[in-house]
Design an enzyme around this catalytic site. Structure first.
Site, PDB file in Angstrom:
ATOM      1  N   THR A  48      -7.229 -49.080  43.339  1.00  0.00           N
ATOM      2  CA  THR A  48      -8.046 -49.204  44.543  1.00  0.00           C
ATOM      3  C   THR A  48      -9.416 -48.571  44.346  1.00  0.00           C
ATOM      4  OG1 THR A  48      -6.051 -49.101  45.911  1.00  0.00           O
ATOM      5  CG2 THR A  48      -8.147 -48.674  47.000  1.00  0.00           C
ATOM      6  N   THR A  49      -9.430 -47.330  43.853  1.00  0.00           N
ATOM      7  CA  THR A  49     -10.682 -46.600  43.672  1.00  0.00           C
ATOM      8  C   THR A  49     -11.530 -47.243  42.582  1.00  0.00           C
ATOM      9  OG1 THR A  49      -9.456 -44.609  44.283  1.00  0.00           O
ATOM     10  CG2 THR A  49     -11.655 -44.289  43.383  1.00  0.00           C
ATOM     11  N   TYR A 111      -2.027 -58.886  52.464  1.00  0.00           N
ATOM     12  CA  TYR A 111      -2.303 -60.099  53.245  1.00  0.00           C
ATOM     13  C   TYR A 111      -1.053 -60.969  53.451  1.00  0.00           C
ATOM     14  CZ  TYR A 111      -4.268 -64.248  55.280  1.00  0.00           C
ATOM     15  OH  TYR A 111      -4.502 -65.295  56.124  1.00  0.00           O
ATOM     16  N   TYR A 137       3.290 -48.528  44.221  1.00  0.00           N
ATOM     17  CA  TYR A 137       2.171 -47.987  44.990  1.00  0.00           C
ATOM     18  C   TYR A 137       2.318 -48.428  46.433  1.00  0.00           C
ATOM     19  CZ  TYR A 137      -2.810 -47.235  46.219  1.00  0.00           C
ATOM     20  OH  TYR A 137      -4.000 -46.850  46.801  1.00  0.00           O
ATOM     21  N   ARG A 142      -3.582 -50.209  53.881  1.00  0.00           N
ATOM     22  CA  ARG A 142      -4.376 -51.263  53.236  1.00  0.00           C
ATOM     23  C   ARG A 142      -3.631 -52.592  53.158  1.00  0.00           C
ATOM     24  NH1 ARG A 142      -8.985 -50.189  50.180  1.00  0.00           N
ATOM     25  NH2 ARG A 142      -9.603 -48.012  50.105  1.00  0.00           N
ATOM     26  N   LYS A 165       3.763 -43.897  43.829  1.00  0.00           N
ATOM     27  CA  LYS A 165       2.574 -43.291  44.427  1.00  0.00           C
ATOM     28  C   LYS A 165       2.700 -43.495  45.920  1.00  0.00           C
ATOM     29  CE  LYS A 165      -2.455 -43.563  44.866  1.00  0.00           C
ATOM     30  NZ  LYS A 165      -3.696 -44.308  44.537  1.00  0.00           N
ATOM     31  N   ILE A 207      -1.940 -38.774  42.390  1.00  0.00           N
ATOM     32  CA  ILE A 207      -2.912 -39.743  41.891  1.00  0.00           C
ATOM     33  C   ILE A 207      -4.086 -39.655  42.851  1.00  0.00           C
ATOM     34  CG2 ILE A 207      -3.393 -42.178  41.439  1.00  0.00           C
ATOM     35  CD1 ILE A 207      -0.457 -42.488  40.623  1.00  0.00           C
TER      36      ILE A 207
END
Length: 296
Positions: A48-49, A111, A137, A142, A165, A207
């Site tokens: 993501t980052t 989505y 994750y 999100r 995570k 993380i």
């Protein structure tokens, strides 16, 4: 804890340095070297980052390959290979394994989402195709889907699914997961404001977004806990909390990219739909960074 964890301590969810022309691999290499020199315990690439969702397929693959080669075995490289398209995630995961990534970070589908049955089927398909361990994750803010504790337990039976995570922020559900899975899955905090609470339950670290700007300090926060200095670890958690909050005052990685640019590591370039940080938020972040000596 599993007998051979992927890492213990702090892994940086690393930014991807960008210019208007593409990925800045010179800056990327310097950043990887600095993170390792500062004592970070592992690196997550194109998560993501790292803006994995707006990298081209070629950029995404090259970022993984480049990072493996640059790290040269000094720390584990964890490749972000998740997608809402399972076939694409399988293909990217196979590639990451082939070029030498040490583990894969696989987000829940966004989505199109999934039922819990769908999550088990998706993760099993990716794990079947992988020769390296998977970190699941979970970030429902999100993706719109949460991995339930019973689903973690079912997935823990797969030999290639090693860790989690956890970025749901739901401490009650996370405690339930610890109670249910025991030592079948390693659990890492996915939220910088919950590192010590998760380690107190048996987690192996974090993380982290914070460790982009403070790799040594974030690793030390974890190391203090594992040395038995829980109070010292908690003191760092509370000391860094205002900076952590400022790094999430807008959608990640907008603030951390601005911070890394101010530290001279990259250009302040994010890809649409992300936009540069609002001035008021930046001034708050900048003052907190200055207070930590990060802008010298």
């Amino acid at each position: 804890m599993k007998s051979n964890p992927i890492f213990r301590g702090a892994a940086t969810a690393l930014i991807t340095p960008l210019t208007e022309a593409g990925v800045d691999f010179d800056a990327f290499g310097r950043l990887i070297d600095w993170q390792i020199d500062e004592g970070i315990d592992a690196l997550v690439i194109a998560g993501t980052t790292g803006e994995g969702s707006t990298l081209t397929d070629e950029e995404h693959r090259e970022a993984i390959r480049f990072s493996v080669e640059r790290a040269a075995g000094r720390v584990p490289i964890i490749a972000g290979t998740g997608s809402n398209d399972t076939a694409y995630a399988v293909d990217l995961s196979r590639y990451a394994c082939e070029v030498g990534a040490d583990a894969l970070l696989v987000v829940t589908p966004y989505y199109n989402k999934a039922t819990q049955k769908g999550l088990i089927a998706m993760y099993s398909a990716i794990a079947d195709a992988s020769t390296k361990p998977l970190i699941l994750y979970n970030v429902p803010s999100r993706t719109g889907v949460n991995i339930e504790p019973a689903t973690y337990l079912a997935l823990a039976e797969h030999p290639n699914i090693a860790a989690v995570k956890e970025a749901s922020g739901n401490i009650s559900k996370i405690v339930e997961t610890f109670a249910l899975v025991g030592d079948k899955l390693d659990i890492y905090s996915g939220n910088d404001d919950q590192i010590v609470p998760l380690m107190a339950m048996g987690g192996l670290g974090v993380i982290s977004v914070l460790s982009n700007v403070m790799p040594r300090q974030t690793s030390e926060l974890c190391a203090r806990f594992f040395r038995g200095d829980v109070a010292g670890s908690a003191a760092l958690q509370t000391e860094y909390l205002p900076l952590i909050n400022a790094l999430f005052s807008e959608v990640n990685p907008i603030p951390v990219k601005a911070a890394m640019a101010a530290m001279g590591w990259c250009e302040n370039v994010v890809r649409l739909p992300l936009t540069p940080m609002e001035e008021a938020h930046w001034q708050r972040l900048r003052s907190l960074m200055a207070a930590q000596g990060l802008l010298n």
